[in-house]
Design a protein around this motif. Structure first.
Motif, mmCIF file in Angstrom:
data_model
loop_
_atom_site.group_PDB
_atom_site.id
_atom_site.type_symbol
_atom_site.label_atom_id
_atom_site.label_comp_id
_atom_site.label_asym_id
_atom_site.label_seq_id
_atom_site.Cartn_x
_atom_site.Cartn_y
_atom_site.Cartn_z
ATOM 1 N N SER A 38 25.733 -16.301 72.955
ATOM 2 C CA SER A 38 26.528 -16.063 74.008
ATOM 3 C C SER A 38 26.575 -16.579 75.011
ATOM 4 O O SER A 38 26.890 -16.843 76.734
ATOM 5 N N TRP A 39 25.465 -17.424 75.950
ATOM 6 C CA TRP A 39 25.567 -17.961 77.022
ATOM 7 C C TRP A 39 25.660 -19.203 76.906
ATOM 8 O O TRP A 39 25.534 -19.667 77.863
ATOM 9 N N SER A 40 25.882 -19.766 75.794
ATOM 10 C CA SER A 40 27.262 -20.804 75.669
ATOM 11 C C SER A 40 28.289 -21.050 77.341
ATOM 12 O O SER A 40 28.641 -20.279 76.833
ATOM 13 N N THR A 41 27.569 -22.391 78.011
ATOM 14 C CA THR A 41 29.007 -21.978 78.808
ATOM 15 C C THR A 41 30.627 -22.750 78.058
ATOM 16 O O THR A 41 31.282 -22.484 78.606
ATOM 17 N N VAL A 178 31.664 -12.613 73.472
ATOM 18 C CA VAL A 178 32.585 -12.770 73.290
ATOM 19 C C VAL A 178 33.019 -13.897 74.227
ATOM 20 O O VAL A 178 32.303 -14.703 74.465
ATOM 21 N N ALA A 179 34.105 -14.508 74.077
ATOM 22 C CA ALA A 179 34.411 -15.869 74.748
ATOM 23 C C ALA A 179 36.499 -15.531 75.451
ATOM 24 O O ALA A 179 36.868 -15.002 74.267
ATOM 25 N N PHE A 180 36.367 -16.774 75.378
ATOM 26 C CA PHE A 180 37.797 -17.222 76.622
ATOM 27 C C PHE A 180 38.110 -18.748 76.424
ATOM 28 O O PHE A 180 37.093 -19.943 76.595
ATOM 29 N N ALA A 181 39.802 -18.109 76.311
ATOM 30 C CA ALA A 181 39.832 -19.691 76.286
ATOM 31 C C ALA A 181 41.574 -19.829 76.877
ATOM 32 O O ALA A 181 41.742 -18.549 76.615
ATOM 33 N N GLY A 182 41.249 -20.718 77.696
ATOM 34 C CA GLY A 182 42.963 -20.402 78.966
ATOM 35 C C GLY A 182 43.836 -21.488 78.648
ATOM 36 O O GLY A 182 43.378 -22.586 78.985
ATOM 37 N N ALA A 183 44.754 -22.118 78.911
ATOM 38 C CA ALA A 183 45.781 -22.832 79.050
ATOM 39 C C ALA A 183 46.673 -22.742 80.074
ATOM 40 O O ALA A 183 47.090 -21.941 80.787
ATOM 41 N N LEU A 193 43.028 -21.437 90.336
ATOM 42 C CA LEU A 193 41.854 -20.657 90.729
ATOM 43 C C LEU A 193 41.502 -21.224 92.085
ATOM 44 O O LEU A 193 39.658 -21.009 92.517
ATOM 45 N N SER A 194 42.141 -21.448 93.037
ATOM 46 C CA SER A 194 42.162 -21.172 94.158
ATOM 47 C C SER A 194 42.010 -20.021 95.110
ATOM 48 O O SER A 194 41.234 -19.647 96.162
ATOM 49 N N SER A 204 34.442 -22.207 84.197
ATOM 50 C CA SER A 204 35.148 -22.152 83.286
ATOM 51 C C SER A 204 34.432 -23.739 82.506
ATOM 52 O O SER A 204 35.198 -24.956 84.070
ATOM 53 N N LEU A 205 34.457 -23.913 81.374
ATOM 54 C CA LEU A 205 34.023 -25.792 80.736
ATOM 55 C C LEU A 205 36.532 -25.772 80.875
ATOM 56 O O LEU A 205 36.722 -24.906 80.779
ATOM 57 N N ARG A 206 35.866 -27.691 81.299
ATOM 58 C CA ARG A 206 37.388 -27.781 81.672
ATOM 59 C C ARG A 206 37.875 -29.063 81.159
ATOM 60 O O ARG A 206 37.599 -30.062 81.614
#
Length: 390
Positions: A38-41, A178-183, A193-194, A204-206
């Motif tokens: 769960s720690w993975s960015t 848990v994990a999340f991916a958005g687009a 994000l502002s 989040s990683l982009r």
């Protein structure tokens, strides 16, 4: 004879192609993140880019990776009400599948078993929230987890996005799997994000997702054709690859149209590809350029129209002079167009039109006195073939 409906290419938006070229590193990093803990960015990812570069397709691929590892996958679009749909519909269905609810319980048995009394199991006294649903779902699917994907992220559902981000952050703090991916479009994600309430999602990683390189498109076209039992000669393949200009949507569209051009032949010819190219250019205008331009302001369009008059990159100083505006004024619209994926920086003090064939589309529909036919040429990609009109 080849079945015309047996095309291996998927030209529709969000359709997963037979080969997802050029995205291996993103997929590998995500797969590793699910395995590492769960720690993975890489377990929180935002995919941004212009229309047609395969954002939704990449989400589909990430979902497939999670399913292969027996994770629960919740797929949604970030339209109003998405938080309730994730919490009360998708997650509840997953929980009920893993732990079917018992509607009635036996409370007593009469003499000699002649009668049985039951009662309805009461609903839980605590409120059902995304947090409680994630806790329940991850406990049931252990040692696996829950992946939630959100497509078309924008600021129209900012309050729900803020609540989602807070609950997702809490789940990570509690070491839930848990994990999340958005687009979403680059500009839409930037605007969302502002908002200060989405600080967590800004971490989040982009990963960069943009146009494909030449060799990636070669593989994306040739391998599906060969795997489906047909051939394409070297000249036709090179023509098709250059015609795509590295744009994933065009790779699938040109591949599909070329496949269907002469289905009775095993070999896909140069004539088949030329015909596909002509049709694809028209489709590109309807399906990509028109929707993209409709989102822009009149001033945005004015800036683009002026740039379309040039055959290549436009000097920002020339643009400012021809439009008669100040540097500060122009910089606002320059950034807006970059965020929208319409233009790109092109060296010191220059910008260029980003989308393949948008220059020609603008000339045909906005700058009517333009006569040349030259598309954006990226240094790392060969120039497109000349378009022979019928």
């Amino acid at each position: 004879m080849t079945n015309v409906n047996d095309s291996p290419f998927r030209a529709g938006f969000g359709k997963t192609p037979p080969m997802l070229a050029g995205r291996d590193s993103i997929l590998d990093d995500f797969a590793a993140a699910l395995a590492e803990g769960s720690w993975s960015t890489e377990r929180s990812m935002l995919i941004e880019g212009p229309r047609g570069v395969g954002k939704t397709v990449l989400l589909n691929a990430l979902e497939d990776i999670a399913r292969e590892r027996e994770w629960i996958v919740i797929s949604e679009t970030a339209t109003p009400g998405f938080l309730a749909r994730v919490t009360n519909d998708h997650l509840q269905r997953a929980i009920d599948h893993l732990d079917p609810p018992t509607e009635r319980s036996i409370t007593g048995v009469g003499v000699a078993g002649a009668s049985i009394t039951t009662q309805v199991t009461p609903a839980p006294a605590y409120p059902v929230t995304l947090r409680s649903q994630l806790e329940r779902a991850t406990s049931l699917t252990e040692p696996h987890g829950v992946l939630i994907t959100l497509d078309e992220i924008n600021s129209s559902s900012i309050d729900e996005l803020a609540e989602f981000a807070a609950e997702h952050q809490h789940a990570i703090r509690n070491d839930l799997e848990v994990a999340f991916a958005g687009a979403g479009l680059r500009g839409a994600i930037k605007e969302a994000l502002s908002h200060k309430s989405l600080t967590f999602l800004r971490r989040s990683l982009r990963p960069p997702i943009d146009f494909l390189e030449y060799d990636d498109v070669v593989d994306a076209l040739r391998i599906p054709i060969v795997d489906r039992g047909r051939e394409i000669d070297a000249e036709a393949l090179d023509y098709a690859v250059r015609a795509t200009q590295g744009y994933p949507f065009l790779a699938q569209l040109i591949g599909d149209l070329a496949w269907k051009a002469s289905p009775q032949q095993t070999l896909i010819s140069l004539d088949d590809v030329r015909s596909a190219y002509r049709k694809a250019r028209r489709t590109m205008g309807r399906n990509i350029h028109e929707p993209s331009l409709s989102d822009l302001s009149p001033t945005d369009l004015t800036v683009l129209a002026r740039m379309a008059a040039d055959d290549g990159p436009t000097a920002v100083s020339d643009l400012r002079t021809s439009l008669g505006v100040t540097s500060k004024y122009l910089s606002v619209y320059r950034q807006r167009l970059i965020d929208a994926g319409m233009i790109v920086p092109a060296g010191h003090g220059k910008v260029d039109i980003a989308m393949p064939y948008l220059r020609e589309y603008l000339r045909d529909h906005v700058v009517s006195d333009a006569t040349t036919d030259r598309a954006l040429q990226r240094p790392s990609f060969p120039a497109p073939p000349a378009l022979d009109e019928e």
